[in-house]
Design a protein around this motif. Structure first.
Motif, PDB file in Angstrom:
ATOM      1  N   PHE A 183      10.587  25.601  33.367  1.00  0.00           N
ATOM      2  CA  PHE A 183      11.095  24.883  32.209  1.00  0.00           C
ATOM      3  C   PHE A 183      12.616  24.891  32.196  1.00  0.00           C
ATOM      4  N   LYS A 184      13.145  23.961  31.434  1.00  0.00           N
ATOM      5  CA  LYS A 184      14.588  23.838  31.258  1.00  0.00           C
ATOM      6  C   LYS A 184      14.849  23.627  29.779  1.00  0.00           C
ATOM      7  N   ILE A 185      15.877  24.278  29.252  1.00  0.00           N
ATOM      8  CA  ILE A 185      16.248  24.118  27.857  1.00  0.00           C
ATOM      9  C   ILE A 185      17.438  23.163  27.787  1.00  0.00           C
ATOM     10  N   ASP A 186      17.305  22.128  26.954  1.00  0.00           N
ATOM     11  CA  ASP A 186      18.369  21.147  26.751  1.00  0.00           C
ATOM     12  C   ASP A 186      18.584  21.030  25.247  1.00  0.00           C
ATOM     13  N   GLY A 187      19.496  21.826  24.709  1.00  0.00           N
ATOM     14  CA  GLY A 187      19.708  21.870  23.261  1.00  0.00           C
ATOM     15  C   GLY A 187      18.516  22.536  22.603  1.00  0.00           C
ATOM     16  N   MET A 188      17.802  21.788  21.772  1.00  0.00           N
ATOM     17  CA  MET A 188      16.579  22.306  21.140  1.00  0.00           C
ATOM     18  C   MET A 188      15.337  21.648  21.734  1.00  0.00           C
ATOM     19  N   LYS A 189      15.466  21.139  22.947  1.00  0.00           N
ATOM     20  CA  LYS A 189      14.319  20.533  23.639  1.00  0.00           C
ATOM     21  C   LYS A 189      14.009  21.347  24.895  1.00  0.00           C
ATOM     22  N   MET A 190      12.720  21.484  25.154  1.00  0.00           N
ATOM     23  CA  MET A 190      12.250  22.169  26.359  1.00  0.00           C
ATOM     24  C   MET A 190      11.600  21.122  27.252  1.00  0.00           C
ATOM     25  N   VAL A 191      12.016  21.113  28.520  1.00  0.00           N
ATOM     26  CA  VAL A 191      11.433  20.189  29.492  1.00  0.00           C
ATOM     27  C   VAL A 191      10.584  21.016  30.451  1.00  0.00           C
ATOM     28  N   LEU A 192       9.275  20.878  30.345  1.00  0.00           N
ATOM     29  CA  LEU A 192       8.358  21.595  31.231  1.00  0.00           C
ATOM     30  C   LEU A 192       8.283  20.850  32.555  1.00  0.00           C
ATOM     31  N   GLY A 193       8.338  21.599  33.645  1.00  0.00           N
ATOM     32  CA  GLY A 193       8.245  21.007  34.970  1.00  0.00           C
ATOM     33  C   GLY A 193       9.571  20.977  35.702  1.00  0.00           C
ATOM     34  N   GLU A 194      10.649  21.362  35.033  1.00  0.00           N
ATOM     35  CA  GLU A 194      11.976  21.378  35.635  1.00  0.00           C
ATOM     36  C   GLU A 194      12.555  22.787  35.492  1.00  0.00           C
ATOM     37  N   GLU A 195      13.094  23.328  36.565  1.00  0.00           N
ATOM     38  CA  GLU A 195      13.631  24.689  36.536  1.00  0.00           C
ATOM     39  C   GLU A 195      15.059  24.693  36.002  1.00  0.00           C
ATOM     40  N   GLY A 196      15.252  25.410  34.901  1.00  0.00           N
ATOM     41  CA  GLY A 196      16.573  25.550  34.299  1.00  0.00           C
ATOM     42  C   GLY A 196      17.079  26.976  34.412  1.00  0.00           C
ATOM     43  N   ALA A 197      18.241  27.229  33.816  1.00  0.00           N
ATOM     44  CA  ALA A 197      18.873  28.548  33.897  1.00  0.00           C
ATOM     45  C   ALA A 197      18.010  29.631  33.243  1.00  0.00           C
ATOM     46  N   GLU A 198      17.376  29.322  32.126  1.00  0.00           N
ATOM     47  CA  GLU A 198      16.542  30.316  31.429  1.00  0.00           C
ATOM     48  C   GLU A 198      15.348  30.713  32.275  1.00  0.00           C
ATOM     49  N   TYR A 199      14.725  29.716  32.913  1.00  0.00           N
ATOM     50  CA  TYR A 199      13.580  30.006  33.792  1.00  0.00           C
ATOM     51  C   TYR A 199      14.007  30.866  34.979  1.00  0.00           C
TER      52      TYR A 199
ATOM     53  N   LEU B 285       1.846  29.531  16.814  1.00  0.00           N
ATOM     54  CA  LEU B 285       1.736  29.084  18.195  1.00  0.00           C
ATOM     55  C   LEU B 285       1.679  27.563  18.270  1.00  0.00           C
ATOM     56  N   SER B 286       2.405  27.002  19.212  1.00  0.00           N
ATOM     57  CA  SER B 286       2.342  25.569  19.491  1.00  0.00           C
ATOM     58  C   SER B 286       1.805  25.417  20.907  1.00  0.00           C
ATOM     59  N   THR B 287       0.830  24.545  21.083  1.00  0.00           N
ATOM     60  CA  THR B 287       0.238  24.332  22.404  1.00  0.00           C
ATOM     61  C   THR B 287       0.439  22.879  22.817  1.00  0.00           C
ATOM     62  N   VAL B 288       0.899  22.691  24.055  1.00  0.00           N
ATOM     63  CA  VAL B 288       1.062  21.360  24.631  1.00  0.00           C
ATOM     64  C   VAL B 288       0.334  21.333  25.963  1.00  0.00           C
ATOM     65  N   GLU B 289       0.102  20.134  26.462  1.00  0.00           N
ATOM     66  CA  GLU B 289      -0.550  20.007  27.765  1.00  0.00           C
ATOM     67  C   GLU B 289       0.489  19.623  28.803  1.00  0.00           C
ATOM     68  N   TRP B 290       0.492  20.344  29.911  1.00  0.00           N
ATOM     69  CA  TRP B 290       1.392  20.062  31.023  1.00  0.00           C
ATOM     70  C   TRP B 290       0.587  20.130  32.312  1.00  0.00           C
ATOM     71  N   ARG B 291       0.526  19.019  33.027  1.00  0.00           N
ATOM     72  CA  ARG B 291      -0.240  18.906  34.272  1.00  0.00           C
ATOM     73  C   ARG B 291      -1.696  19.335  34.089  1.00  0.00           C
TER      74      ARG B 291
ATOM     75  N   THR C 269       8.289  16.945  27.622  1.00  0.00           N
ATOM     76  CA  THR C 269       9.402  17.342  26.764  1.00  0.00           C
ATOM     77  C   THR C 269       8.854  17.760  25.404  1.00  0.00           C
ATOM     78  N   VAL C 270       9.319  18.926  24.930  1.00  0.00           N
ATOM     79  CA  VAL C 270       8.858  19.477  23.655  1.00  0.00           C
ATOM     80  C   VAL C 270      10.072  19.749  22.778  1.00  0.00           C
ATOM     81  N   ASP C 271      10.014  19.303  21.529  1.00  0.00           N
ATOM     82  CA  ASP C 271      11.079  19.567  20.565  1.00  0.00           C
ATOM     83  C   ASP C 271      10.807  20.925  19.912  1.00  0.00           C
ATOM     84  N   LEU C 272      11.733  21.873  20.082  1.00  0.00           N
ATOM     85  CA  LEU C 272      11.539  23.221  19.563  1.00  0.00           C
ATOM     86  C   LEU C 272      12.050  23.388  18.133  1.00  0.00           C
TER      87      LEU C 272
END
Length: 167
Positions: free
Chosen positions: A145-161, A58-64, A47-50
């Protein structure tokens, strides 16, 4: 004769009990082998706070175990279909920051707003699309990814993805 039968019954039940315990232990071992490791399960979602992202940085995070970049594009930037999405009027892009040529990790240049792979000269624009005439054969991959408000959840498919996949 009756002592012999009782001893034979005891030996049969003891052998059956040992076999049952061995079967249960084997099934337990097989189940543990099939289950994913705890490190894999915990790395499944990030989960990343946007809200704290600045335009053009650029912001870099680690996922898997892979580097994932998230970029809030500068105002006035053109939207790249199939790569960019909007949240509250701001344009964002996300991708796995691995060169599709040989798997290097390209660096981001904030001045040109593009990626450069120093190994073989591969170039990508800010949205992760490979530039013609450079070695990378295709754009950088987009993680689910999935967008939940101003949070991005990597690893879950949302409407934007799903919308980016259709474009």
């Amino acid at each position: 004769m009756s002592d012999n039968v009782k001893r034979r019954d005891f030996l049969g039940m003891a052998l059956g009990g040992v076999a049952a315990v061995g079967a249960v232990a084997s099934l337990y071992a097989v189940k543990r082998t099939w289950d994913p490791l705890p490190s894999v399960v915990s790395a499944g979602f990030t989960t990343v706070d946007l809200s704290g992202l600045q335009e053009g940085h650029l912001s870099t995070v680690e996922w898997r175990g892979k580097p994932v970049y998230i970029l809030k594009k500068q105002s006035g930037s053109q939207k790249v279909d199939g790569r960019d999405f909007e949240i509250n009027g701001a344009l964002y892009t996300v991708g796995i920051q691995i060169c599709t040529h040989l798997g290097c990790i390209p660096g981001f240049d904030e001045k040109t707003q593009g990626f450069l792979c120093a190994c073989h000269g591969g170039r990508f624009n800010a949205s992760g699309v490979n530039q013609p005439g450079t070695p990378p054969p295709r754009p950088m991959e987009i993680p689910p990814f999935k967008i939940d408000g101003m949070k991005m959840v990597l690893g879950e498919e949302g409407a934007e993805y799903q919308a980016l996949k259709k474009a």
